[in-house]
Every structure is written in C-alpha cells, then in structure tokens.
Design a protein around this motif. Structure first.
Motif, short mmCIF file in Angstrom:
data_model
loop_
_atom_site.label_atom_id
_atom_site.label_comp_id
_atom_site.label_asym_id
_atom_site.label_seq_id
_atom_site.Cartn_x
_atom_site.Cartn_y
_atom_site.Cartn_z
N ILE A 211 0.42 11.92 3.72
CA ILE A 211 1.50 12.08 4.69
C ILE A 211 1.42 13.44 5.36
O ILE A 211 1.55 13.55 6.58
CB ILE A 211 2.87 11.88 4.01
CG1 ILE A 211 3.03 10.41 3.60
CG2 ILE A 211 4.00 12.31 4.93
CD1 ILE A 211 4.24 10.13 2.74
N ASN A 212 1.18 14.49 4.58
CA ASN A 212 1.06 15.84 5.13
C ASN A 212 -0.12 15.94 6.09
O ASN A 212 -0.02 16.58 7.14
CB ASN A 212 0.92 16.87 4.02
CG ASN A 212 2.19 17.03 3.23
OD1 ASN A 212 3.27 16.66 3.68
ND2 ASN A 212 2.07 17.55 2.02
N LEU A 213 -1.25 15.32 5.75
CA LEU A 213 -2.42 15.35 6.61
C LEU A 213 -2.15 14.64 7.93
O LEU A 213 -2.45 15.15 9.01
CB LEU A 213 -3.62 14.73 5.90
CG LEU A 213 -4.91 14.66 6.69
CD1 LEU A 213 -5.41 16.08 7.01
CD2 LEU A 213 -5.96 13.90 5.91
N ILE A 214 -1.56 13.47 7.85
CA ILE A 214 -1.22 12.71 9.06
C ILE A 214 -0.25 13.51 9.92
O ILE A 214 -0.41 13.60 11.14
CB ILE A 214 -0.63 11.33 8.69
CG1 ILE A 214 -1.72 10.45 8.07
CG2 ILE A 214 -0.01 10.65 9.90
CD1 ILE A 214 -1.19 9.19 7.40
N ASN A 215 0.73 14.12 9.29
CA ASN A 215 1.72 14.91 10.00
C ASN A 215 1.08 16.09 10.72
O ASN A 215 1.39 16.35 11.89
CB ASN A 215 2.80 15.39 9.03
CG ASN A 215 3.96 16.01 9.74
OD1 ASN A 215 4.40 15.54 10.78
ND2 ASN A 215 4.47 17.10 9.17
N SER A 216 0.19 16.80 10.05
CA SER A 216 -0.44 17.96 10.71
C SER A 216 -1.30 17.53 11.88
O SER A 216 -1.33 18.19 12.92
CB SER A 216 -1.24 18.79 9.71
OG SER A 216 -2.41 18.12 9.32
N MET B 68 0.84 -1.18 0.00
CA MET B 68 0.00 0.00 0.00
C MET B 68 0.89 1.24 0.00
O MET B 68 1.71 1.42 0.89
CB MET B 68 -0.91 -0.02 1.23
CG MET B 68 -1.73 1.22 1.38
SD MET B 68 -2.71 1.14 2.89
CE MET B 68 -4.11 2.03 2.35
N LYS B 69 0.69 2.09 -0.98
CA LYS B 69 1.50 3.29 -1.10
C LYS B 69 0.70 4.49 -0.61
O LYS B 69 -0.46 4.67 -0.96
CB LYS B 69 1.91 3.49 -2.55
CG LYS B 69 2.86 4.64 -2.74
CD LYS B 69 3.32 4.74 -4.16
CE LYS B 69 4.27 5.91 -4.29
NZ LYS B 69 4.73 6.08 -5.65
N ILE B 70 1.33 5.32 0.20
CA ILE B 70 0.69 6.52 0.73
C ILE B 70 1.26 7.71 -0.03
O ILE B 70 2.47 7.86 -0.14
CB ILE B 70 0.96 6.69 2.23
CG1 ILE B 70 0.39 5.49 3.00
CG2 ILE B 70 0.37 7.99 2.75
CD1 ILE B 70 0.69 5.51 4.48
N ASP B 71 0.35 8.56 -0.57
CA ASP B 71 0.85 9.72 -1.32
C ASP B 71 1.22 10.87 -0.38
O ASP B 71 0.93 10.84 0.81
CB ASP B 71 -0.14 10.17 -2.39
CG ASP B 71 -1.42 10.76 -1.84
OD1 ASP B 71 -1.50 11.02 -0.64
OD2 ASP B 71 -2.35 10.97 -2.64
N GLN B 72 1.87 11.87 -0.93
CA GLN B 72 2.39 12.99 -0.14
C GLN B 72 1.29 13.75 0.59
O GLN B 72 1.48 14.20 1.72
CB GLN B 72 3.19 13.94 -1.03
CG GLN B 72 3.95 14.99 -0.25
CD GLN B 72 4.98 14.40 0.70
OE1 GLN B 72 5.67 13.44 0.37
NE2 GLN B 72 5.09 14.96 1.89
N ASN B 73 0.10 13.90 -0.02
CA ASN B 73 -1.00 14.61 0.62
C ASN B 73 -1.45 13.90 1.90
O ASN B 73 -1.75 14.53 2.90
CB ASN B 73 -2.18 14.77 -0.33
CG ASN B 73 -1.90 15.77 -1.43
OD1 ASN B 73 -1.06 16.66 -1.27
ND2 ASN B 73 -2.58 15.62 -2.54
#
Length: 76
Positions: A8-13, A1-6
């Motif tokens: 990752i950014n949402l999880i990070n915030s 399962m590949k996670i896109d950059q968007n």
C-alpha cells in the motif's frame, strides 16, 4: 487477495509521484523538464534514488550524483 501495508505504501508513493508530475506539467505547459528537473521532482515526491533510476532508465549512481548537484544548487 490481501495487500500488505508495504505494498500500500509503495502504491501510494508512486501515485503521489504521478500526481505531482501531472500537476507540475500543467503549470509548465510550454516548458519541458530536463533530467535534473525530473529527478528533483520525483525525489520531492518521495521516491528513492533506486526507484527514480528504474523510472528514468539511469543508473542509481547517476541519480545520486544528480541529487548532490541539485542539493548544492538549492543551497545557493
């Protein structure tokens, strides 16, 4: 399962917001945050009004109104 950059950014915030809230909670042990305090904290952590409204269960319009009041208060 590949996670896109968007994603990752949402999880990070969201993680940043949780960390900030926990950190502030430790420093305010005997004090509870009112709604404006929670909104200010989440906004400072980088969440948008829509995200804050979903977390707190308030309308986006209400969150925006509170942010205006917070900004006015901080200018003084």
């Amino acid at each position: 399962m590949k996670i896109d950059q968007n994603e990752i950014n949402l999880i990070n915030s969201r993680l940043n917001a949780c960390i900030l809230i926990l950190f502030r909670d430790l420093s305010l042990r005997d004090k509870t945050l009112n709604l404006q305090g929670k909104i200010a904290l989440l906004h400072t952590a980088g969440l948008r009004p829509k995200e804050i409204s979903e977390i707190l269960g308030k309308s986006e319009g209400h969150i925006n109104k509170e942010l205006v009041l917070i900004r006015r208060r901080n200018k003084k």
